[in-house]
Design a protein around this motif. Sequence first.
Motif, PDB file in Angstrom:
ATOM      1  N   ARG A  25      32.553  48.734  35.137  1.00 44.41           N
ATOM      2  CA  ARG A  25      33.872  48.774  34.494  1.00 44.41           C
ATOM      3  C   ARG A  25      33.662  48.311  33.064  1.00 44.41           C
ATOM      4  O   ARG A  25      32.978  47.324  32.812  1.00 44.41           O
ATOM      5  CB  ARG A  25      34.851  47.861  35.228  1.00 44.41           C
ATOM      6  CG  ARG A  25      35.096  48.350  36.655  1.00 44.41           C
ATOM      7  CD  ARG A  25      36.068  47.495  37.414  1.00 44.41           C
ATOM      8  NE  ARG A  25      37.393  47.689  36.840  1.00 44.41           N
ATOM      9  CZ  ARG A  25      38.305  46.733  36.757  1.00 44.41           C
ATOM     10  NH1 ARG A  25      38.061  45.511  37.185  1.00 44.41           N
ATOM     11  NH2 ARG A  25      39.486  46.998  36.238  1.00 44.41           N
ATOM     12  N   GLU A  26      34.264  49.048  32.117  1.00 49.48           N
ATOM     13  CA  GLU A  26      34.059  48.785  30.700  1.00 49.48           C
ATOM     14  C   GLU A  26      35.333  48.298  30.026  1.00 49.48           C
ATOM     15  O   GLU A  26      36.423  48.718  30.379  1.00 49.48           O
ATOM     16  CB  GLU A  26      33.634  50.073  29.982  1.00 49.48           C
ATOM     17  CG  GLU A  26      32.357  50.691  30.460  1.00 49.48           C
ATOM     18  CD  GLU A  26      32.083  51.989  29.737  1.00 49.48           C
ATOM     19  OE1 GLU A  26      32.190  52.017  28.491  1.00 49.48           O
ATOM     20  OE2 GLU A  26      31.788  52.990  30.408  1.00 49.48           O
ATOM     21  N   GLN A  27      35.137  47.437  29.023  1.00 54.14           N
ATOM     22  CA  GLN A  27      36.248  47.019  28.179  1.00 54.14           C
ATOM     23  C   GLN A  27      36.416  48.046  27.080  1.00 54.14           C
ATOM     24  O   GLN A  27      35.515  48.257  26.278  1.00 54.14           O
ATOM     25  CB  GLN A  27      35.973  45.639  27.567  1.00 54.14           C
ATOM     26  CG  GLN A  27      37.061  45.149  26.638  1.00 54.14           C
ATOM     27  CD  GLN A  27      38.345  44.822  27.374  1.00 54.14           C
ATOM     28  OE1 GLN A  27      38.328  44.041  28.311  1.00 54.14           O
ATOM     29  NE2 GLN A  27      39.440  45.422  26.956  1.00 54.14           N
ATOM     30  N   LYS A  28      37.545  48.725  27.087  1.00 54.04           N
ATOM     31  CA  LYS A  28      37.895  49.625  25.993  1.00 54.04           C
ATOM     32  C   LYS A  28      38.792  48.832  25.052  1.00 54.04           C
ATOM     33  O   LYS A  28      39.047  47.656  25.276  1.00 54.04           O
ATOM     34  CB  LYS A  28      38.587  50.879  26.524  1.00 54.04           C
ATOM     35  CG  LYS A  28      37.691  51.706  27.437  1.00 54.04           C
ATOM     36  CD  LYS A  28      36.503  52.263  26.696  1.00 54.04           C
ATOM     37  CE  LYS A  28      35.675  53.177  27.587  1.00 54.04           C
ATOM     38  NZ  LYS A  28      34.500  53.695  26.916  1.00 54.04           N
ATOM     39  N   TYR A  31      42.205  48.181  27.210  1.00 54.93           N
ATOM     40  CA  TYR A  31      42.247  48.176  28.673  1.00 54.93           C
ATOM     41  C   TYR A  31      40.829  48.092  29.235  1.00 54.93           C
ATOM     42  O   TYR A  31      39.848  48.282  28.526  1.00 54.93           O
ATOM     43  CB  TYR A  31      42.955  49.432  29.189  1.00 54.93           C
ATOM     44  CG  TYR A  31      42.208  50.720  28.910  1.00 54.93           C
ATOM     45  CD1 TYR A  31      41.387  51.293  29.873  1.00 54.93           C
ATOM     46  CD2 TYR A  31      42.312  51.365  27.681  1.00 54.93           C
ATOM     47  CE1 TYR A  31      40.694  52.458  29.619  1.00 54.93           C
ATOM     48  CE2 TYR A  31      41.628  52.538  27.423  1.00 54.93           C
ATOM     49  CZ  TYR A  31      40.822  53.084  28.404  1.00 54.93           C
ATOM     50  OH  TYR A  31      40.136  54.237  28.153  1.00 54.93           O
ATOM     51  N   VAL A  32      40.759  47.807  30.541  1.00 54.89           N
ATOM     52  CA  VAL A  32      39.497  47.836  31.272  1.00 54.89           C
ATOM     53  C   VAL A  32      39.520  49.088  32.144  1.00 54.89           C
ATOM     54  O   VAL A  32      40.510  49.370  32.822  1.00 54.89           O
ATOM     55  CB  VAL A  32      39.317  46.566  32.138  1.00 54.89           C
ATOM     56  CG1 VAL A  32      38.064  46.670  32.989  1.00 54.89           C
ATOM     57  CG2 VAL A  32      39.274  45.327  31.258  1.00 54.89           C
ATOM     58  N   THR A  33      38.439  49.842  32.135  1.00 54.54           N
ATOM     59  CA  THR A  33      38.371  51.094  32.884  1.00 54.54           C
ATOM     60  C   THR A  33      38.362  50.835  34.391  1.00 54.54           C
ATOM     61  O   THR A  33      38.083  49.727  34.852  1.00 54.54           O
ATOM     62  CB  THR A  33      37.091  51.873  32.545  1.00 54.54           C
ATOM     63  OG1 THR A  33      35.948  51.138  32.992  1.00 54.54           O
ATOM     64  CG2 THR A  33      36.995  52.167  31.063  1.00 54.54           C
ATOM     65  N   ASP A  34      38.626  51.895  35.142  1.00 52.32           N
ATOM     66  CA  ASP A  34      38.348  51.888  36.567  1.00 52.32           C
ATOM     67  C   ASP A  34      36.834  51.879  36.746  1.00 52.32           C
ATOM     68  O   ASP A  34      36.078  51.937  35.768  1.00 52.32           O
ATOM     69  CB  ASP A  34      38.941  53.145  37.221  1.00 52.32           C
ATOM     70  CG  ASP A  34      40.460  53.104  37.300  1.00 52.32           C
ATOM     71  OD1 ASP A  34      41.046  52.002  37.263  1.00 52.32           O
ATOM     72  OD2 ASP A  34      41.065  54.195  37.411  1.00 52.32           O
ATOM     73  N   TRP A  35      36.370  51.859  37.994  1.00 47.25           N
ATOM     74  CA  TRP A  35      34.934  51.931  38.268  1.00 47.25           C
ATOM     75  C   TRP A  35      34.406  53.296  37.845  1.00 47.25           C
ATOM     76  O   TRP A  35      34.996  54.327  38.185  1.00 47.25           O
ATOM     77  CB  TRP A  35      34.663  51.702  39.753  1.00 47.25           C
ATOM     78  CG  TRP A  35      34.864  50.285  40.170  1.00 47.25           C
ATOM     79  CD1 TRP A  35      35.919  49.787  40.870  1.00 47.25           C
ATOM     80  CD2 TRP A  35      33.986  49.179  39.927  1.00 47.25           C
ATOM     81  NE1 TRP A  35      35.756  48.440  41.065  1.00 47.25           N
ATOM     82  CE2 TRP A  35      34.573  48.031  40.500  1.00 47.25           C
ATOM     83  CE3 TRP A  35      32.766  49.043  39.271  1.00 47.25           C
ATOM     84  CZ2 TRP A  35      33.993  46.779  40.451  1.00 47.25           C
ATOM     85  CZ3 TRP A  35      32.181  47.794  39.222  1.00 47.25           C
ATOM     86  CH2 TRP A  35      32.780  46.681  39.803  1.00 47.25           C
ATOM     87  N   LEU A  36      33.315  53.303  37.090  1.00 50.43           N
ATOM     88  CA  LEU A  36      32.707  54.515  36.535  1.00 50.43           C
ATOM     89  C   LEU A  36      31.210  54.520  36.809  1.00 50.43           C
ATOM     90  O   LEU A  36      30.598  53.471  37.005  1.00 50.43           O
ATOM     91  CB  LEU A  36      32.865  54.548  35.011  1.00 50.43           C
ATOM     92  CG  LEU A  36      34.227  54.355  34.398  1.00 50.43           C
ATOM     93  CD1 LEU A  36      34.091  54.076  32.905  1.00 50.43           C
ATOM     94  CD2 LEU A  36      35.069  55.583  34.642  1.00 50.43           C
ATOM     95  N   PHE A  37      30.621  55.709  36.746  1.00 51.18           N
ATOM     96  CA  PHE A  37      29.169  55.775  36.640  1.00 51.18           C
ATOM     97  C   PHE A  37      28.807  55.279  35.244  1.00 51.18           C
ATOM     98  O   PHE A  37      29.552  55.506  34.290  1.00 51.18           O
ATOM     99  CB  PHE A  37      28.668  57.217  36.779  1.00 51.18           C
ATOM    100  CG  PHE A  37      28.931  57.849  38.113  1.00 51.18           C
ATOM    101  CD1 PHE A  37      28.421  57.313  39.280  1.00 51.18           C
ATOM    102  CD2 PHE A  37      29.695  59.007  38.202  1.00 51.18           C
ATOM    103  CE1 PHE A  37      28.656  57.906  40.508  1.00 51.18           C
ATOM    104  CE2 PHE A  37      29.937  59.611  39.418  1.00 51.18           C
ATOM    105  CZ  PHE A  37      29.419  59.060  40.586  1.00 51.18           C
ATOM    106  N   PRO A  38      27.656  54.613  35.081  1.00 50.48           N
ATOM    107  CA  PRO A  38      27.235  54.266  33.718  1.00 50.48           C
ATOM    108  C   PRO A  38      27.077  55.561  32.908  1.00 50.48           C
ATOM    109  O   PRO A  38      26.768  56.604  33.457  1.00 50.48           O
ATOM    110  CB  PRO A  38      25.868  53.594  33.920  1.00 50.48           C
ATOM    111  CG  PRO A  38      25.822  53.215  35.357  1.00 50.48           C
ATOM    112  CD  PRO A  38      26.699  54.194  36.090  1.00 50.48           C
TER     113      PRO A  38
END
Length: 132
Positions: A25-28, A31-38
């Motif tokens: 999960r990344e800090q944009k 907002y913080v993203t949902d679970w993603l592939f790197p």
Amino acid sequence: MHLPPNTIIASGPVIIENGRVLLNREQKEEYVTDWLFPGGEVEDFDSTLEEACTREVKEEMGIEIQILKPLRPILFKHEDRVIILIHFLAERIGKITPGAGIVEYAWHDIHNLPDNCAPNVYDIIDDIEDSA
């Protein structure tokens, strides 16, 4: 190749070890993203999609990868953007040391993914399970 305005191409690995997939999960900005592939947006069009995939996972997770094979690309529209996601099945090389923008990462059971994954995570894992 002519792409529509506001087109984003992103590339990233799908790393599965012992029935578990690596997600983050990344800090944009706001907002913080949902679970993603790197992975992330392809910014350098002088490199290949495989090189972009390798670079993005190194930036996000601090690891090298060995790409095993390409997976199905996904195309979708989000608001006023066209997004093309390019995935590669890959093996991890090295210890994970997440980059500054990563809020959290985890290995998730491919048969019990969290409810808050990006839609492409479910699609790609379903493809992998169907081909097994």
